[in-house]
Design an enzyme around this catalytic site. Structure first.
Site, PDB file in Angstrom:
ATOM      1  N   ASP A  28      44.845  38.901  34.135  1.00 47.91           N
ATOM      2  CA  ASP A  28      45.006  40.344  34.325  1.00 47.91           C
ATOM      3  C   ASP A  28      45.900  40.887  33.215  1.00 47.91           C
ATOM      4  OD1 ASP A  28      45.314  42.921  35.163  1.00 47.91           O
ATOM      5  OD2 ASP A  28      45.954  42.434  37.193  1.00 47.91           O
ATOM      6  N   HIS A  82      46.511  44.099  32.860  1.00 48.07           N
ATOM      7  CA  HIS A  82      47.253  45.226  33.436  1.00 48.07           C
ATOM      8  C   HIS A  82      47.296  46.429  32.504  1.00 48.07           C
ATOM      9  CE1 HIS A  82      50.129  45.808  36.946  1.00 48.07           C
ATOM     10  NE2 HIS A  82      49.245  44.939  37.407  1.00 48.07           N
ATOM     11  N   GLU A  92      40.849  40.907  33.013  1.00 45.85           N
ATOM     12  CA  GLU A  92      40.901  42.177  33.733  1.00 45.85           C
ATOM     13  C   GLU A  92      41.694  43.242  32.973  1.00 45.85           C
ATOM     14  OE1 GLU A  92      42.798  43.682  37.991  1.00 45.85           O
ATOM     15  OE2 GLU A  92      42.070  41.622  37.775  1.00 45.85           O
ATOM     16  N   GLU A 106      40.143  48.891  39.278  1.00 46.97           N
ATOM     17  CA  GLU A 106      41.142  49.191  40.306  1.00 46.97           C
ATOM     18  C   GLU A 106      41.732  50.588  40.145  1.00 46.97           C
ATOM     19  OE1 GLU A 106      45.372  47.419  39.382  1.00 46.97           O
ATOM     20  OE2 GLU A 106      43.858  45.978  38.715  1.00 46.97           O
ATOM     21  N   ASP A 114      38.647  49.275  44.551  1.00 43.05           N
ATOM     22  CA  ASP A 114      39.644  48.968  45.573  1.00 43.05           C
ATOM     23  C   ASP A 114      39.282  49.732  46.840  1.00 43.05           C
ATOM     24  OD1 ASP A 114      42.094  49.184  47.200  1.00 43.05           O
ATOM     25  OD2 ASP A 114      43.088  48.228  45.486  1.00 43.05           O
ATOM     26  N   HIS A 167      39.312  44.748  44.264  1.00 41.02           N
ATOM     27  CA  HIS A 167      40.753  44.674  44.043  1.00 41.02           C
ATOM     28  C   HIS A 167      41.451  44.799  45.394  1.00 41.02           C
ATOM     29  CE1 HIS A 167      44.652  46.756  42.962  1.00 41.02           C
ATOM     30  NE2 HIS A 167      44.667  45.781  42.064  1.00 41.02           N
TER      31      HIS A 167
END
Length: 381
Positions: free
Chosen positions: A184, A186, A210, A236, A258, A285
């Protein structure tokens, strides 16, 4: 049947629950939350309840969804979409209890008997990874996810790039060739950093990487995807079919809606159908609580292009409370060799410990860290 009451509960570690009561005694639960903004979403749920829900038939889920998302003229965004998401989950929970069936049965029936899940291992400190991953392998998990990096410079240093590769190499070494890891980012990478790092990860074969760039740069995504030999995942921080479409058109390999942000069960089912038209699987997510996970599982059980499920049991964010603290029966969340099994319990399939929720209500102190570059300017967390 009419909706008579809508309540919300802010509980540790960082979750918001919604309880909808009807005049026939059916009670539905959902999880409307934006992590770090639970008070704002709580106000939005109350506003929606007063405008559209009290006195309405809870079984008219689609009609209520359309009103909540469109009747206010100004639409979308994380706060409104998350408020709608939790309400939508609770309405489906009521419908399942009314008809005596799990939500996945109301959505067309199961296509699988168990759902593969992955677990988090952090990753900010590479030195801790080997032991953390090893514990999850011993517990039977077949996949883990970790942060790809800590704070990243706008143009990454050799040391920062080596840190990403070191994390991935440790994961592959511990997991071997038959298990998976995901990274991830982020949104911490710039597009230039992503194009530099992603090709070097190919030989380690991550399940996916991700959110390499922040979602507000969809115009950069196609170039990043084209430069990457490894699958790119995101979603997400996208909240509707319309926002997911450019990512699919850019060629992402995995979509991650999500259930507590992207309009709930109703919209995520439509997002999954849209993704299927692009031959893209969904991996919802869910670093959240028991209701978000229960809703995710209901979608996973009946969605053909489902890939793998995120879940938050033991995640590093959970300080002061855990997912199982708010459920009366943990059986639906018991792992079997890294899988969660399908049940026929009605509604979302989870029994909430209402006493524990009411006693915990009032918590609202979690906010994500604020990171700065060495020169004092803002850095992506």
């Amino acid at each position: 049947m009419k909706i008579t009451r809508v309540e919300t509960f802010a509980v540790p570690p960082r979750w918001l629950f919604c309880r909808i009561e009807t005049d026939e005694g059916h009670i539905g639960w959902g999880e409307p939350v934006v992590e770090g903004r639970s008070a704002t979403v709580r106000a939005a749920v109350q506003e929606l309840a007063e405008q559209y829900l009290i006195g309405a038939d809870p079984l008219r889920i689609e009609s209520l969804w359309q009103q909540m998302t469109k009747a206010g003229f100004y639409r979308g965004g994380p706060v409104l979409s998350s408020a709608v998401a939790g309400i939508d989950q609770a309405l489906w929970d009521i419908a399942g209890k009314h008809f005596g069936a799990p939500v996945h049965q109301l959505l067309g029936g199961a296509v699988r008997e168990r759902v593969r899940a992955y677990t988090w291992v952090g990753g900010d400190e590479p030195s801790e990874l080997r032991e953390q991953i090893g514990k999850h392998v011993e517990a039977g998990f077949t996949a883990v996810k970790m942060n790809a990096s800590g704070r990243m410079s706008r143009l990454a240093t050799t040391s920062e790039i080596d840190g990403v590769l070191e994390r991935a190499a440790i994961a592959r070494d511990v997991l071997g060739p038959d298990r998976d890891f995901a990274l991830d980012c982020h949104g911490r990478f710039t597009a230039a950093n992503a194009r530099k790092v992603l090709p070097r990860l190919a030989e380690l074969n991550p399940l996916f990487v991700e959110e390499p760039v922040v979602p507000e740069y969809p115009h950069l995504l196609a170039d990043v995807v084209a430069a990457s030999p490894v699958p790119i995942a995101l979603g997400e921080r996208l909240y509707s079919r319309a926002e997911m479409l450019p990512a699919l058109q850019a060629g992402v390999a995995v979509l991650q809606p999500d259930l507590s942000h992207a309009g709930g069960i109703s919209e995520v089912r439509r997002i999954a159908a849209l993704a299927e038209a692009f031959d893209v699987p969904v991996a919802p997510h869910c670093p959240l609580g028991p209701l978000a996970l229960a809703a995710s599982l209901q979608v996973a059980f009946c969605t053909q292009n489902f890939l793998i499920q995120e879940q938050s049991i033991g995640i590093h964010y959970n300080v002061g409370a855990e997912l199982l603290d708010y459920v009366a029966d943990p059986e639906p969340f018991r792992f079997h060799d890294g899988y969660l099994l399908r049940t026929d319990r009605p509604g979302l399939g989870v029994d909430i410990d209402e006493k524990a929720v009411r006693e915990a209500d009032g918590f609202d102190s979690w906010h994500n860290p604020v990171w700065l570059h060495e020169d004092g300017s803002f850095a992506e967390w």
